[in-house]
Design a protein around this motif. Structure first.
Motif, mmCIF file in Angstrom:
data_model
loop_
_atom_site.group_PDB
_atom_site.id
_atom_site.type_symbol
_atom_site.label_atom_id
_atom_site.label_comp_id
_atom_site.label_asym_id
_atom_site.label_seq_id
_atom_site.Cartn_x
_atom_site.Cartn_y
_atom_site.Cartn_z
ATOM 1 N N ASP A 191 0.817 -1.215 0.000
ATOM 2 C CA ASP A 191 0.000 0.000 0.000
ATOM 3 C C ASP A 191 0.852 1.268 0.000
ATOM 4 O OD1 ASP A 191 0.349 -1.319 2.500
ATOM 5 O OD2 ASP A 191 -0.711 0.323 3.459
ATOM 6 N N GLU A 192 2.203 1.104 -0.005
ATOM 7 C CA GLU A 192 3.055 2.291 -0.123
ATOM 8 C C GLU A 192 4.065 2.117 -1.246
ATOM 9 O OE1 GLU A 192 4.422 2.685 3.903
ATOM 10 O OE2 GLU A 192 2.319 3.004 4.405
ATOM 11 N N LEU A 212 4.310 3.062 -4.364
ATOM 12 C CA LEU A 212 4.756 4.166 -5.211
ATOM 13 C C LEU A 212 5.658 5.129 -4.449
ATOM 14 C CD1 LEU A 212 1.485 4.784 -7.242
ATOM 15 C CD2 LEU A 212 3.560 3.601 -7.961
ATOM 16 N N VAL A 213 5.414 5.242 -3.146
ATOM 17 C CA VAL A 213 6.294 6.078 -2.320
ATOM 18 C C VAL A 213 7.679 5.451 -2.284
ATOM 19 C CG1 VAL A 213 6.693 6.964 -0.013
ATOM 20 C CG2 VAL A 213 4.363 6.833 -0.898
ATOM 21 N N LEU A 265 -6.059 -4.638 1.307
ATOM 22 C CA LEU A 265 -5.815 -3.203 1.193
ATOM 23 C C LEU A 265 -4.790 -2.949 0.092
ATOM 24 C CD1 LEU A 265 -6.131 -0.334 2.319
ATOM 25 C CD2 LEU A 265 -4.309 -0.846 3.915
ATOM 26 N N GLY A 266 -5.081 -1.961 -0.737
ATOM 27 C CA GLY A 266 -4.128 -1.582 -1.762
ATOM 28 C C GLY A 266 -4.232 -2.382 -3.043
ATOM 29 N N THR A 267 -5.173 -3.323 -3.110
ATOM 30 C CA THR A 267 -5.336 -4.079 -4.343
ATOM 31 C C THR A 267 -6.411 -3.421 -5.205
ATOM 32 O OG1 THR A 267 -7.001 -5.522 -3.348
ATOM 33 C CG2 THR A 267 -4.720 -6.266 -3.274
ATOM 34 N N ASP A 294 -4.453 -6.750 5.468
ATOM 35 C CA ASP A 294 -3.212 -6.252 4.887
ATOM 36 C C ASP A 294 -2.448 -7.307 4.091
ATOM 37 O OD1 ASP A 294 -2.395 -7.716 7.007
ATOM 38 O OD2 ASP A 294 -1.058 -6.215 7.872
ATOM 39 N N PHE A 315 -4.594 -2.548 13.090
ATOM 40 C CA PHE A 315 -4.720 -2.719 11.642
ATOM 41 C C PHE A 315 -4.324 -4.133 11.212
ATOM 42 C CE2 PHE A 315 -2.127 -2.646 7.724
ATOM 43 C CZ PHE A 315 -3.169 -2.604 6.835
ATOM 44 N N ASN A 322 -4.163 5.359 0.059
ATOM 45 C CA ASN A 322 -3.950 4.443 -1.035
ATOM 46 C C ASN A 322 -4.838 4.762 -2.230
ATOM 47 O OD1 ASN A 322 -2.694 1.998 -1.928
ATOM 48 N ND2 ASN A 322 -4.769 1.190 -1.882
#
Lengths: 294, 215
Positions: free
Chosen positions: A110-111, A113-114, A175-177, A201, B162, B178
């Motif tokens: 989920d990070e 690109l950072v 998350l992030g998909t 996650d 989380f 996100n």
């Protein structure tokens, strides 16, 4: 006695610190001299050595591939403890073609690109869905290589046969998909019928929640669902309604168009010489969705 | 997504963050006292077992304990994973924080001079009376700064929930970050935590001042 010892130790510490300072100052001075008196023979030789090193570095360039280490069959930790998967193998073969050193870096999905921006990796290549928002943010994107859809994974005895049956049910998504983006975006109407949307996650957690009856279904990419169900067909059912068809590609930093071209060129060579198909044969679940083989 | 919608969404999760925070304190503060008393028990076996549990709880990450409490029962005994994640989260947090509080209490209790026990005995206080009326009030005063420390840490630790998909404020912040490819939610989360902790600091400071009645 103790006091004397403490004093001696303190004195030693102070002197050793001072010594460090002295050395550092000397080094700084030397560096400054080297820059200013570039003509001086000694400094000149040093500079030449540096330049030679730089050239050498360029020759054996290192390409760091950013992957989600928990995304089989595209990228995952193999039985031998090394990262493997379709994307990893293709990237490795491409780097061999280009004569680059190859390294894998597991990103926090989920990070991702950072982490790409902060040079922790040179690309994100791990069953990654190409999004308009990435192009808008300036990232260099490769041509898509894979067609993906989202499916619903349920237990066989759940009685769920279509997405309509999910009304009032608890559904897990990572998350992030792209599945998560879809459920909160284009498929928001469907999501509204869910009893609960649980964001995990990792896929392992999603599947554990399903196994442990905490959720009734997992919303997931088709190949991931297929890989998970393999050998356990008697326990799970995959509901494929062609939801959220999407394409996978590779993301590079905004100023890395050349890098993207080089990789795409190498992959095209792999497709031409049959290596690509050979790698794909090892991953029958995803083979049919690969665009370069159609 | 505008900043206001972002803050509104994260405020929803903030309620859940507060739920973890207050429930954990309600359970762990008294539980810590029980653990501390067991730890100081004259019975060597009880004391050793308690000591072992404390060292496990303090020696492993809270995240790992949270995973164990949430998914452990399923993997070990096939018991369904709880649908309401608040339950395993509060259980794991309470047990973990009780271990830390127990050691703080123990330090406080052991700092009281033995002379006070003897004096109480001479005055005819029973053991329970001595502890409740003489020792405990002094202990509470002495341990307040250390307890405040733990409470502040707890505010920030809530984000660990989380790991088991509990939708607290930081989880929602991550989701927004996100989907919007933006760092702003993290800044918002930082402000939320900071303000929350400023309030905690203020309240604990007031309590400390109130307890300062001997000076």
């Amino acid at each position: 006695m103790k006091k004397t010892l403490a004093l001696i130790l303190a004195a030693i510490m102070v002197f050793s610190l001072a010594a460090c300072g002295g050395q550092k100052a000397a080094a700084d001075e030397a560096a400054a001299e080297a820059v200013v008196e570039a003509v001086a023979e000694e400094a000149y030789e040093e500079g030449a050595a540096d330049a030679a090193e730089a050239v050498e570095e360029a020759a054996d360039a290192k390409f760091i591939m950013g992957i989600d280490p928990e995304y089989p069959p595209f990228s995952y930790l193999g039985d031998d403890g090394d990262y493997t998967g379709f994307d990893v193998e293709v990237c490795k073969a491409a780097c061999e073609k280009l004569g680059w050193e190859f390294e894998v870096f597991g990103v926090n999905w989920d990070e991702k690109l950072v982490q790409l921006d902060s040079n922790e990796c040179d690309c994100v290549w791990s069953g990654m869905t190409l999004l308009d928002s990435m192009a808008e943010a300036g990232y260099v994107l490769s041509a898509p290589y894979y067609d993906n859809t989202q499916v619903v994974l349920v237990k066989k005895d759940s009685g769920i046969t279509s997405s309509e049956d999910l009304a009032g049910m608890a559904v897990a998504v990572q998350l992030g998909t792209s599945g998560e983006a879809l459920l909160n975006g284009d498929l928001a109407d469907l999501t509204a019928t869910f009893g609960d949307l649980v964001t995990c996650d990792s896929f392992l957690k999603c599947f554990t929640e399903l196994d442990g009856n905490a959720v009734d279904a997992v919303f997931v990419d088709a190949p991931v669902a297929k890989a998970y169900v393999e050998g356990k067909e008697d326990q799970y059912v995959i509901i494929d309604e062609g939801l959220g068809a999407e394409q996978y590609g590779i993301a590079f930093r905004a100023d890395d168009q050349e890098l993207c071209d080089a990789i795409e060129g190498a992959v095209a060579e792999l497709v031409a010489d049959g290596t690509y198909a050979k790698i794909a044969d090892k991953y029958p679940d995803i083979k049919n969705n690969l665009l370069f083989l159609q | 997504m505008s900043l206001l919608t972002m803050i509104a969404k994260m405020s929803e999760g903030f309620g859940r963050t507060c739920a973890i925070f207050f429930l954990t304190l309600i359970f762990s503060l008294p539980l810590g006292m029980i653990v501390a008393l067991l730890r100081m028990s004259k019975n060597k076996v009880v004391s050793a077992v308690t000591r072992f549990f404390i060292s496990v709880l303090r020696g492993t990450p809270l995240m790992l304990q949270l995973l164990a409490v949430t998914y452990g029962p399923y993997y070990l005994f096939g018991i369904s994973v709880s649908r309401n994640k608040l339950i395993p989260v509060v259980v794991a947090f309470s047990i973990n924080y009780a271990a830390y509080f127990a050691e703080i209490y123990r330090g406080g209790i052991e700092s009281i001079s033995p002379g006070q026990y003897e004096a109480a005995k001479v005055l005819g206080y029973t053991k329970v009376q001595t502890f409740m009326r003489i020792i405990l009030p002094q202990v509470v005063k002495r341990i307040m700064p250390s307890v405040t420390n733990e409470v502040v840490t707890l505010v920030k630790d809530t984000s660990i929930a989380f790991t088991v998909s509990y939708q607290e404020m930081f989880t929602i912040g991550k989701q927004i970050a996100n989907s919007q490819t933006s760092f702003v939610p993290f800044v918002v989360a930082g402000v939320f935590y900071f303000v929350f902790n400023a309030i905690v600091d203020f309240v604990m400071g007031r309590i400390e001042k109130k307890l300062d009645y001997y000076k």
